[in-house]
Design a protein around this motif. Sequence first.
Motif, short mmCIF file in Angstrom:
data_model
loop_
_atom_site.label_atom_id
_atom_site.label_comp_id
_atom_site.label_asym_id
_atom_site.label_seq_id
_atom_site.Cartn_x
_atom_site.Cartn_y
_atom_site.Cartn_z
N VAL A 1 1.75 23.37 8.67
CA VAL A 1 2.41 22.07 8.84
C VAL A 1 1.63 20.99 8.11
N TRP A 2 0.32 21.01 8.21
CA TRP A 2 -0.51 20.02 7.52
C TRP A 2 -0.31 20.09 6.01
N GLN A 3 -0.14 21.30 5.47
CA GLN A 3 -0.03 21.44 4.03
C GLN A 3 1.36 21.10 3.51
N TRP A 4 2.44 21.50 4.23
CA TRP A 4 3.77 21.44 3.66
C TRP A 4 4.65 20.33 4.22
N THR A 5 4.18 19.59 5.23
CA THR A 5 4.96 18.43 5.68
C THR A 5 5.14 17.40 4.57
N PRO A 6 4.14 17.13 3.71
CA PRO A 6 4.37 16.20 2.60
C PRO A 6 5.53 16.59 1.68
N ILE B 1 -1.84 15.03 -1.41
CA ILE B 1 -3.10 15.75 -1.64
C ILE B 1 -3.04 17.19 -1.12
N PRO B 2 -2.52 17.46 0.10
CA PRO B 2 -2.46 18.86 0.54
C PRO B 2 -1.64 19.76 -0.38
N LEU B 3 -0.65 19.20 -1.07
CA LEU B 3 0.17 20.00 -1.97
C LEU B 3 -0.57 20.40 -3.23
N LEU B 4 -1.62 19.65 -3.56
CA LEU B 4 -2.36 19.92 -4.79
C LEU B 4 -3.44 20.98 -4.61
N THR B 5 -3.68 21.40 -3.38
CA THR B 5 -4.73 22.36 -3.08
C THR B 5 -4.14 23.75 -2.91
N PRO C 1 -3.47 27.44 -1.43
CA PRO C 1 -3.50 27.92 -0.03
C PRO C 1 -4.78 28.66 0.33
N VAL C 2 -5.35 29.43 -0.62
CA VAL C 2 -6.59 30.15 -0.32
C VAL C 2 -7.72 29.15 -0.03
N ALA C 3 -7.83 28.11 -0.86
CA ALA C 3 -8.85 27.09 -0.62
C ALA C 3 -8.61 26.38 0.71
N ILE C 4 -7.35 26.15 1.06
CA ILE C 4 -7.05 25.51 2.35
C ILE C 4 -7.47 26.41 3.50
N GLY C 5 -7.21 27.72 3.38
CA GLY C 5 -7.62 28.65 4.42
C GLY C 5 -9.13 28.64 4.63
N GLY D 1 0.80 -1.23 0.00
CA GLY D 1 0.00 0.00 0.00
C GLY D 1 0.82 1.27 0.00
N MET D 2 2.11 1.15 -0.30
CA MET D 2 2.97 2.34 -0.26
C MET D 2 2.56 3.37 -1.31
N ARG D 3 2.12 2.93 -2.48
CA ARG D 3 1.70 3.87 -3.52
C ARG D 3 0.48 4.67 -3.08
N TRP D 4 -0.45 4.01 -2.39
CA TRP D 4 -1.63 4.72 -1.91
C TRP D 4 -1.26 5.73 -0.83
N VAL D 5 -0.34 5.36 0.03
CA VAL D 5 0.09 6.29 1.08
C VAL D 5 0.74 7.52 0.46
N ARG D 6 1.59 7.34 -0.54
CA ARG D 6 2.22 8.49 -1.19
C ARG D 6 1.20 9.35 -1.92
N THR D 7 0.20 8.73 -2.50
CA THR D 7 -0.84 9.50 -3.19
C THR D 7 -1.62 10.36 -2.23
N VAL D 8 -2.02 9.77 -1.10
CA VAL D 8 -2.76 10.53 -0.10
C VAL D 8 -1.89 11.62 0.49
N LEU D 9 -0.60 11.34 0.61
CA LEU D 9 0.31 12.29 1.24
C LEU D 9 0.44 13.59 0.45
#
Length: 321
Positions: free
Chosen positions: A193-198, A139-143, A145-149, A129-137
Amino acid sequence: MPTNEAAAPARTVARTASGPPVGTRRPRTFEQANRRLKWAMLAPALLFVGLMIVFPLVFTADLSLTDAFGAVNAGKEHVGLRNFTDALGDSRRFWPAVQRTVVFTVGAVILETVLGLALAMLMRKPFRGMRWVRTVLIIPLLTTPVAIGILWLLILDPTNGIANHLLTGIGLPPQEFLGSVSQSLPTLMLIDVWQWTPMMTLLLLAGLTTLPEEPEEAALMDGAGAWQRFRFVILPMLGPTLATALVLRAVDALKTFDILYAAKGPGGGSDFEVETLNVYAYGLTFDYQEYGLAAAVLVLFTLFIVGVVVVLRRRGGRKNA
């Protein structure tokens, strides 16, 4: 006479051996022609990039020395360093903004580095399941910052947000989060941290995959434990990658604006509780139309960022040496 005629060809041969006659050119080699062609092809792009970088810097530096105020096309006069002295003497807005910028950057980057390194170490070895974990990881980078706020505004809403429903469900009191003067900056740090840790995880994971396995295997054979192998073998070899990741993320964190503005609005809140230097300069420009003072703040901010980069690079260089 024959003797002189015999000497003339000898002098001609000597001139030929020492170099080509005056007035002639050496034939250009292929490498020289290729080098000149390379710079000729790169020149337009380099000129364009140079103008795009130099012109805004020069314009901002010149604007910072004027009393520009009000309309953009209004007349302005050069006032020397008055804007810089006004900014540096502002203990109500400027220096608190500097402090918040430093606190936000240092806190967010430290947490992102620690969590990113931990996740990278966990994902260093392949697992199911490593590929799925990387894909989920990622996701915050694809959004954006305004939408995240806006998303976290809804999640952390004191009345209807799901965060307080979860807290009350486990017996904890509800929190104000972004509605609190004291909790706003730490909350936004955690959102960052949630957005940029990945991103830190991916950078450090790429560095870990390139490390040789022999030193770690030798340490394991010598009886070194997991922490000892990490501390004395893996971490020193990962030093260049870690230093580069820290510089990239620190510079990016210093420039954070969109998520702060989306979450708290102009001024960083009613009491300027999350007003960093970026938010402060934006307010001076578009809310108060003090263009000269705003340009001076941006120049100081640029010098501050350059100083941070120099310090981080020097420390990273000394550690790697």
